[in-house]
Design a protein around this motif. Structure first.
Motif, short mmCIF file in Angstrom:
data_model
loop_
_atom_site.label_atom_id
_atom_site.label_comp_id
_atom_site.label_asym_id
_atom_site.label_seq_id
_atom_site.Cartn_x
_atom_site.Cartn_y
_atom_site.Cartn_z
N PRO A 1 45.15 23.06 59.14
CA PRO A 1 45.98 22.52 60.22
C PRO A 1 45.17 22.26 61.49
CG PRO A 1 46.43 24.85 59.91
CD PRO A 1 45.50 24.45 58.80
N LYS A 2 43.96 22.83 61.57
CA LYS A 2 43.16 22.65 62.78
C LYS A 2 42.28 21.41 62.70
CE LYS A 2 42.78 27.58 63.66
NZ LYS A 2 42.28 28.19 62.42
N ALA A 3 42.48 20.59 61.68
CA ALA A 3 41.60 19.44 61.49
C ALA A 3 41.79 18.36 62.55
CB ALA A 3 41.79 18.85 60.11
N GLY A 4 42.90 18.39 63.27
CA GLY A 4 43.12 17.38 64.30
C GLY A 4 43.71 16.11 63.74
N GLN A 5 43.91 16.05 62.45
CA GLN A 5 44.65 14.96 61.83
C GLN A 5 45.20 15.53 60.54
OE1 GLN A 5 42.05 11.76 60.66
NE2 GLN A 5 40.48 13.13 59.92
N ALA A 6 46.25 14.89 59.99
CA ALA A 6 46.84 15.40 58.77
C ALA A 6 45.93 15.04 57.60
CB ALA A 6 48.23 14.81 58.57
N ILE B 1 43.64 11.60 53.75
CA ILE B 1 43.90 11.68 55.18
C ILE B 1 45.16 10.86 55.44
CG2 ILE B 1 42.95 11.25 57.49
CD1 ILE B 1 40.17 11.13 56.19
N GLN B 2 45.89 11.18 56.49
CA GLN B 2 47.10 10.40 56.82
C GLN B 2 46.77 8.91 56.80
OE1 GLN B 2 46.57 12.10 61.22
NE2 GLN B 2 48.33 10.78 61.06
#
Lengths: 365, 366
Positions: free
Chosen positions: B175-180, B275-276
């Motif tokens: 969740p800390k990746a800064g993007q989904a 990635i999203q």
């Protein structure tokens, strides 16, 4: 062989003369320069560099860079085109920045809000935005009538979590009945989504909107509803909320950017991890990276109280996370055991992944 | 007054000539665009043409060009099969996304392996994913007679929402990746770069192999012949022993498989994780439609067109970094090329003839 000849010819013809003596500074932006928030403020920093150094530097920016495979390509292109210093200004560029940095050891990289520095030519920098959240917490506590506060959050990274926690602690101190509702939108810049989240909060009775996203969309929604207030984020958003804007947290990258370019020019650039708040050192010295701009739509005594709080945070007289800090499950934060005075930068704040007491729901895991 | 007269003889020469005219038109308009968009137009034009030799490492620029060429050509040749037979699959972007999703699902189903043995199975899963997604508009066309142009496009949006949903929901990674995004795949099963720091990796060889295989099938086998015949009339199609329904199924199957394979290779080689959608998809699926038409639906044409457009795209990103020219210049050039090639394609089949006024002509014929 033919390619080689062509390459030499081309370099001789063009490469040499055009940018021999100028230091080239490149920027990778996650949003458009016209987002009127996060990216806009970074671009103001870029212009500050041009103003400060004039003909000695040349700056370039690439906007709207997605944080996937595309980021690596764009950062590579900046390195390929002879940039000496490259700022990548979004958390999501962290891996891409480190990946490219390994390929170009003579180029300096500055990554905003990240924590990975895998080679010597990567520095990181971030701002203690949460100091501004403390002031917002006070204002929200005193201004809410419904005791419902909507908080539009982007991604559950430490930077955003710190903001939510700092806000909640100050809010609970002044108004224990007020409740913060956090909505994760999983985007930094999507005006439609941001507006939708703000509208949903207002429909559910919230009269204060807080945002940790980049556009002024939420502010424009608040402006349409009398009695609803909102805080500006990243840039001064007061012009979008004539009757609803309370105060903006403004990012100020100018002095850091100028420092770093100066270091490249005089050859003293070295890897650092910089974290400035309202002041550079947290004790009132120097212009930091965080400003509070345009207090408005507030009673005078509350403005005075907020400004006093701001000054005490700036001077270091008080900390944003003073002990005792209780986590969501009512346990005391580790830093506050014994004679701890406040939460520490390392390892607590840099990697904050828990809510303080009073926030409902759980962090997306 | 001009009139169009069908050409009795369509030869390689007329084809080449109309292509050359189209290229010239594209070049002229591109020059104009660069003149308007750059404050140093001479530099911009020169660097756009010679960028691989302008940067610090020539292999980096050619790596980027070949990488795009591989993805675009492999998807485009799949689409060309259907386009030739009047089956309009414009949803390759969605089939690409589902190919990636299925490949990641395959990776998870194999228990997140870290040996190279798993790669073929993961790619196969991607091919199947792309196929299945493509078969939906095919089935709708055959059973309900819906327009596949619309349904295949709609499936792109559904597919990209599924991709984002998986990244936010069930397959959510750090969740800390800064993007989904999902958790990354093991590095050991990802195709490695031949030259460090470039996009030249073994995944591209897989794509070029798939391209070559399909090109051979189309040019030299009975199946390819049948599909080509289907282009002209449904009756001829039936004589060739092929029902129109089968043409629809087969067209979608092939284009879905190619897009799915591209998606699977992209997942393993480029990102290593889902990635999203807005950060993951690079619009290869849509750009490939343009490539198919620029290449006149012919394998060699497609390869050339994919190379040309990739060269323009990477060149635009280069001059964006070096001269600050916005890279939307690439889109403008691409669209210009599409218009030029489509309109001059007409010259393949018709010749322009100068006649006297229509009124006079009418009298003369009556």
């Amino acid at each position: 062989m033919k390619k080689l000849l062509l390459a030499t010819a081309a370099t001789l013809l063009l490469g040499g003369a055009a940018h021999a003596d100028k230091t080239k500074v490149g920027f990778i932006y996650v949003g458009p320069v016209g987002d009127l928030g996060w990216t806009y403020r970074h671009d103001i920093g870029r212009l500050a560099i041009e103003k400060e150094f004039g003909d000695k530097v040349e700056t370039t920016f690439i906007e709207n860079v997605p944080e996937g495979a595309e980021a690596v390509k764009q950062i590579t292109q900046l390195a390929e085109t002879g940039h000496d210093l490259i700022f990548t200004t979004s958390f999501g560029f962290m891996d891409a920045t480190n990946e490219v940095a390994k390929q170009y050891p003579d180029v300096k990289f500055e990554h905003a809000t990240g924590f990975k520095r895998e080679s010597d030519n990567v520095s990181t920098f971030s701002a203690r935005f949460y100091e501004g959240r403390v002031v917002q917490g006070l204002l929200a506590a005193k201004m809410t009538k419904t005791n419902k506060i909507g908080y539009i959050a982007s991604f559950p990274i430490p930077e955003v979590v710190r903001g939510i926690n700092a806000f909640q602690m100050e809010l609970a101190k002044h108004n224990p009945d007020a409740k913060v509702d956090v909505k994760w939108v999983f985007t930094w810049f999507d005006p439609a989504k941001e507006a939708e989240a703000a509208q949903a909060f207002i429909d559910a009775g919230a009269d204060i909107i807080v945002q940790h996203t980049d556009s002024p969309a939420a502010m424009t929604i608040a402006e349409k509803h009398p009695g609803v207030y909102a805080f500006g984020q990243a840039s001064n958003m007061s012009r979008f909320g004539e009757t609803s804007h309370l105060v903006s947290i403004v990012d100020n990258w100018d002095s850091y950017y100028i420092d770093r370019v100066a270091a490249v020019l005089d050859g003293t650039w070295a890897q650092t991890d910089t974290w400035w708040g309202l002041s550079k050192d947290g004790a009132g010295n120097g212009v930091g990276m965080v400003e509070l701009a345009s207090y408005g739509n507030l009673p005078e005594d509350l403005v005075a109280e907020a400004k006093a709080l701001q000054e005490s945070l700036r001077s270091g007289e008080r900390h944003s996370f003073p002990c005792p800090v209780y986590k969501q499950d009512d346990t005391l934060a580790e830093d506050c055991a014994g004679d701890g005075k406040h939460l520490t930068d390392f390892p607590t704040l840099v990697s904050m992944d828990w809510y303080v007491k009073g926030i409902e729901g759980s962090l997306p895991k | 007054m001009f009139t169009l007269e069908p050409r009795p003889d369509i030869t390689l020469w007329t084809s080449l000539r109309s292509s050359a005219i189209a290229l010239a038109i594209t070049a002229c308009i591109s020059l104009l665009v660069l003149l308007v968009m750059s404050d140093r137009p001479a530099d911009a034009i020169w660097q756009m043409l010679t960028f691989p030799w302008q940067g610090r490492r020539i292999e980096v620029q050619f790596g980027l060009v070949f990488q795009q060429t591989a993805y675009l050509s492999v998807i485009a040749i799949g689409l060309a099969v259907g386009f030739k037979a009047n089956v309009w699959n414009i949803g390759a972007e969605g089939q690409f996304a589902l190919g990636s999703i299925a490949a990641y699902a395959g990776y998870l189903a194999l228990g997140s392996p870290d040996g190279l043995w798993a790669l073929p199975f993961i790619l196969l899963a991607g091919v199947i994913g792309g196929c299945l997604w493509a078969l939906i508009p095919a089935a709708l066309r055959i059973t309900c007679n819906t327009n596949e142009l619309l349904t295949s496009l709609m499936m792109v949006y559904i597919g990209s929402h599924i991709l984002t949903y998986l990244c936010i929901g069930p397959w959510k990674g750090d969740p800390k990746a800064g993007q989904a995004e999902t958790y990354p795949m093991a590095d050991s099963i990802r195709p490695e770069a031949f030259i460090s720091g470039t996009e030249l990796h073994s995944g591209l060889l897989i794509l070029f192999a798939a391209f070559t295989l399909l090109a051979i099938i189309l040019l030299f086998t009975l199946l390819g012949y049948r599909l080509r015949v289907a282009q002209h009339t449904p009756r001829a199609e039936r004589f060739a022993g092929f029902s129109p329904d089968n043409t629809v199924w087969l067209s979608f199957l092939i284009s879905g498989a190619m897009a799915g394979l591209a998606g699977a290779v992209y997942l393993t080689a480029e990102t290593g994780k889902l990635i999203q959608a807005e950060n993951y998809l690079e619009n290869f699926g849509f750009a490939a439609i343009v490539i198919a038409f620029l290449g006149r639906l012919h394998p060699i044409g497609i390869l050339l067109a994919a190379f040309m457009i990739s060269y323009v795209n990477v060149g635009a990103s280069y001059i964006q970094a070096s001269l600050g020219v916005d890279d939307s210049v690439a889109d403008l050039i691409e669209v210009t090329a599409l218009f030029a090639f489509l309109s001059t394609a007409m010259l393949d089949q018709y010749r322009i003839k100068l006649t006297s006024s229509p009124a006079v002509k009418k009298q003369a014929t009556s």
